[in-house]
Design a protein around this motif. Sequence first.
Motif, PDB file in Angstrom:
ATOM      1  N   GLU A   1       0.839  -1.208   0.000  1.00  7.52           N
ATOM      2  CA  GLU A   1       0.000   0.000   0.000  1.00  7.52           C
ATOM      3  C   GLU A   1       0.872   1.256   0.000  1.00  7.52           C
ATOM      4  O   GLU A   1       0.552   2.233  -0.664  1.00  7.52           O
ATOM      5  N   LEU A   2       1.967   1.214   0.740  1.00  3.31           N
ATOM      6  CA  LEU A   2       2.887   2.352   0.761  1.00  3.31           C
ATOM      7  C   LEU A   2       3.496   2.586  -0.620  1.00  3.31           C
ATOM      8  O   LEU A   2       3.572   3.718  -1.091  1.00  3.31           O
ATOM      9  N   ALA A   3       3.920   1.505  -1.273  1.00  7.29           N
ATOM     10  CA  ALA A   3       4.475   1.625  -2.624  1.00  7.29           C
ATOM     11  C   ALA A   3       3.424   2.162  -3.587  1.00  7.29           C
ATOM     12  O   ALA A   3       3.722   3.001  -4.445  1.00  7.29           O
ATOM     13  N   SER A   4       2.199   1.724  -3.424  1.00 10.12           N
ATOM     14  CA  SER A   4       1.108   2.194  -4.278  1.00 10.12           C
ATOM     15  C   SER A   4       0.831   3.685  -4.076  1.00 10.12           C
ATOM     16  O   SER A   4       0.614   4.429  -5.039  1.00 10.12           O
ATOM     17  N   LEU A   5       0.855   4.128  -2.834  1.00 11.53           N
ATOM     18  CA  LEU A   5       0.660   5.553  -2.538  1.00 11.53           C
ATOM     19  C   LEU A   5       1.799   6.395  -3.128  1.00 11.53           C
ATOM     20  O   LEU A   5       1.568   7.483  -3.669  1.00 11.53           O
ATOM     21  N   ALA A   6       3.018   5.882  -3.033  1.00 13.86           N
ATOM     22  CA  ALA A   6       4.167   6.582  -3.618  1.00 13.86           C
ATOM     23  C   ALA A   6       4.035   6.659  -5.131  1.00 13.86           C
ATOM     24  O   ALA A   6       4.298   7.702  -5.743  1.00 13.86           O
ATOM     25  N   LEU A   7       3.582   5.575  -5.720  1.00 16.37           N
ATOM     26  CA  LEU A   7       3.373   5.519  -7.168  1.00 16.37           C
ATOM     27  C   LEU A   7       2.306   6.524  -7.605  1.00 16.37           C
ATOM     28  O   LEU A   7       2.484   7.248  -8.584  1.00 16.37           O
ATOM     29  N   ASP A   8       1.209   6.584  -6.862  1.00 18.56           N
ATOM     30  CA  ASP A   8       0.151   7.567  -7.156  1.00 18.56           C
ATOM     31  C   ASP A   8       0.683   9.000  -7.086  1.00 18.56           C
ATOM     32  O   ASP A   8       0.398   9.821  -7.949  1.00 18.56           O
ATOM     33  N   ALA A   9       1.451   9.281  -6.043  1.00 19.51           N
ATOM     34  CA  ALA A   9       1.989  10.637  -5.871  1.00 19.51           C
ATOM     35  C   ALA A   9       2.926  11.002  -7.021  1.00 19.51           C
ATOM     36  O   ALA A   9       2.848  12.108  -7.576  1.00 19.51           O
ATOM     37  N   LEU A  10       3.786  10.070  -7.381  1.00 23.17           N
ATOM     38  CA  LEU A  10       4.726  10.348  -8.463  1.00 23.17           C
ATOM     39  C   LEU A  10       3.997  10.511  -9.789  1.00 23.17           C
ATOM     40  O   LEU A  10       4.240  11.478 -10.523  1.00 23.17           O
ATOM     41  N   ALA A  11       3.101   9.609 -10.104  1.00 25.20           N
ATOM     42  CA  ALA A  11       2.378   9.676 -11.378  1.00 25.20           C
ATOM     43  C   ALA A  11       1.527  10.934 -11.471  1.00 25.20           C
ATOM     44  O   ALA A  11       1.415  11.535 -12.550  1.00 25.20           O
ATOM     45  N   SER A  12       0.962  11.372 -10.364  1.00 20.52           N
ATOM     46  CA  SER A  12       0.110  12.570 -10.401  1.00 20.52           C
ATOM     47  C   SER A  12       0.927  13.846 -10.614  1.00 20.52           C
ATOM     48  O   SER A  12       0.374  14.883 -10.962  1.00 20.52           O
ATOM     49  N   SER A  13       2.239  13.764 -10.453  1.00 23.78           N
ATOM     50  CA  SER A  13       3.075  14.941 -10.692  1.00 23.78           C
ATOM     51  C   SER A  13       3.341  15.169 -12.191  1.00 23.78           C
ATOM     52  O   SER A  13       3.909  16.186 -12.565  1.00 23.78           O
ATOM     53  N   PHE A  14       2.913  14.251 -13.020  1.00 25.16           N
ATOM     54  CA  PHE A  14       3.086  14.362 -14.469  1.00 25.16           C
ATOM     55  C   PHE A  14       1.781  14.825 -15.109  1.00 25.16           C
ATOM     56  O   PHE A  14       0.832  14.062 -15.222  1.00 25.16           O
ATOM     57  N   ALA A  15       1.760  16.072 -15.533  1.00 29.19           N
ATOM     58  CA  ALA A  15       0.579  16.620 -16.210  1.00 29.19           C
ATOM     59  C   ALA A  15       0.456  16.014 -17.603  1.00 29.19           C
ATOM     60  O   ALA A  15       1.442  15.550 -18.180  1.00 29.19           O
ATOM     61  N   GLN A  16      -0.734  16.038 -18.145  1.00 29.78           N
ATOM     62  CA  GLN A  16      -0.985  15.469 -19.470  1.00 29.78           C
ATOM     63  C   GLN A  16      -0.080  16.094 -20.536  1.00 29.78           C
ATOM     64  O   GLN A  16       0.283  15.429 -21.499  1.00 29.78           O
ATOM     65  N   ASP A  17       0.291  17.351 -20.383  1.00 25.93           N
ATOM     66  CA  ASP A  17       1.131  17.991 -21.411  1.00 25.93           C
ATOM     67  C   ASP A  17       2.556  17.420 -21.439  1.00 25.93           C
ATOM     68  O   ASP A  17       3.293  17.649 -22.381  1.00 25.93           O
ATOM     69  N   ARG A  18       2.920  16.639 -20.442  1.00 27.41           N
ATOM     70  CA  ARG A  18       4.241  15.990 -20.419  1.00 27.41           C
ATOM     71  C   ARG A  18       4.257  14.725 -21.281  1.00 27.41           C
ATOM     72  O   ARG A  18       5.311  14.169 -21.562  1.00 27.41           O
ATOM     73  N   ARG A  19       3.092  14.301 -21.698  1.00 29.79           N
ATOM     74  CA  ARG A  19       2.977  13.064 -22.462  1.00 29.79           C
ATOM     75  C   ARG A  19       3.751  13.143 -23.782  1.00 29.79           C
ATOM     76  O   ARG A  19       4.457  12.214 -24.149  1.00 29.79           O
ATOM     77  N   ASP A  20       3.609  14.261 -24.490  1.00 33.31           N
ATOM     78  CA  ASP A  20       4.298  14.393 -25.768  1.00 33.31           C
ATOM     79  C   ASP A  20       5.812  14.424 -25.569  1.00 33.31           C
ATOM     80  O   ASP A  20       6.560  13.809 -26.334  1.00 33.31           O
ATOM     81  N   ILE A  21       6.266  15.112 -24.538  1.00 30.42           N
ATOM     82  CA  ILE A  21       7.702  15.119 -24.233  1.00 30.42           C
ATOM     83  C   ILE A  21       8.167  13.694 -23.923  1.00 30.42           C
ATOM     84  O   ILE A  21       9.226  13.264 -24.370  1.00 30.42           O
ATOM     85  N   GLY A  22       7.369  12.979 -23.165  1.00 31.52           N
ATOM     86  CA  GLY A  22       7.706  11.591 -22.837  1.00 31.52           C
ATOM     87  C   GLY A  22       7.802  10.715 -24.071  1.00 31.52           C
ATOM     88  O   GLY A  22       8.695   9.861 -24.175  1.00 31.52           O
ATOM     89  N   ARG A  23       6.902  10.913 -25.005  1.00 33.50           N
ATOM     90  CA  ARG A  23       6.919  10.170 -26.261  1.00 33.50           C
ATOM     91  C   ARG A  23       8.232  10.410 -27.009  1.00 33.50           C
ATOM     92  O   ARG A  23       8.891   9.478 -27.465  1.00 33.50           O
ATOM     93  N   ARG A  24       8.585  11.674 -27.120  1.00 33.94           N
ATOM     94  CA  ARG A  24       9.830  12.021 -27.819  1.00 33.94           C
ATOM     95  C   ARG A  24      11.051  11.517 -27.052  1.00 33.94           C
ATOM     96  O   ARG A  24      12.018  11.052 -27.644  1.00 33.94           O
ATOM     97  N   LEU A  25      10.989  11.618 -25.740  1.00 37.83           N
ATOM     98  CA  LEU A  25      12.105  11.158 -24.917  1.00 37.83           C
ATOM     99  C   LEU A  25      12.348   9.665 -25.113  1.00 37.83           C
ATOM    100  O   LEU A  25      13.489   9.231 -25.229  1.00 37.83           O
ATOM    101  N   ARG A  26      11.286   8.886 -25.166  1.00 35.89           N
ATOM    102  CA  ARG A  26      11.436   7.439 -25.389  1.00 35.89           C
ATOM    103  C   ARG A  26      12.171   7.158 -26.687  1.00 35.89           C
ATOM    104  O   ARG A  26      13.036   6.291 -26.754  1.00 35.89           O
ATOM    105  N   ALA A  27      11.833   7.900 -27.740  1.00 37.93           N
ATOM    106  CA  ALA A  27      12.493   7.704 -29.031  1.00 37.93           C
ATOM    107  C   ALA A  27      13.964   8.085 -28.955  1.00 37.93           C
ATOM    108  O   ALA A  27      14.827   7.392 -29.514  1.00 37.93           O
ATOM    109  N   VAL A  28      14.261   9.174 -28.264  1.00 35.77           N
ATOM    110  CA  VAL A  28      15.652   9.615 -28.118  1.00 35.77           C
ATOM    111  C   VAL A  28      16.452   8.573 -27.337  1.00 35.77           C
ATOM    112  O   VAL A  28      17.576   8.216 -27.725  1.00 35.77           O
ATOM    113  N   LEU A  29      15.898   8.055 -26.254  1.00 32.64           N
ATOM    114  CA  LEU A  29      16.580   7.044 -25.445  1.00 32.64           C
ATOM    115  C   LEU A  29      16.860   5.783 -26.249  1.00 32.64           C
ATOM    116  O   LEU A  29      17.924   5.171 -26.118  1.00 32.64           O
TER     117      LEU A  29
END
Length: 191
Positions: free
Chosen positions: A82-110
Amino acid sequence: MARWEPNARERLVRAAVELFAEQGYEATTVNEIAERAGGLTKTTFFRHFADKREVLFAGQEIHNRIVAEAIAEAPAAATPLELASLALDALASSFAQDRRDIGRRLRAVLANSAELRERSASKRAALSEAMAQALRARDVPELVADLAAELGTRAFYGAFDRWTSTADQRTLVEYARQMFGELKAAVSVLE
């Protein structure tokens, strides 16, 4: 864009991801990144980042802090998962939807740079260790803390991959919860 405009750090990140995607990581210079970010200077770049590799991994300390704080602030009765799940929720919620496109490009660069994949693996290990340390601070036994942290980290990266490779409107939090549930189910059939 004038040099005095706010958000230089964010503009540098976006410019770097764009340039790396267009011409490759190795072929891109710090000067090009600074210029693409709205006419900034090389000095401004180095005020924010140690080198061009780090522009892609900005915020690692923040991510580590987010998971540690979520675990520290969780209810006393929470189980390690449950603690790991709460940490995961907190981290994931820090990523706004507008970061999705950057993430897409970042994956390709990596995918096209062994050096960046190595740095990404190091970042992943640091996140897992930050989560494990926070769990141990809650008196979770070391092996249990390490396993719960690894599941949480694996869930985050799996969710991030799904989030950045699909076109639906689900949030990273939704993907993270789904992925964590899938991993817990997989672990339950190991016995």
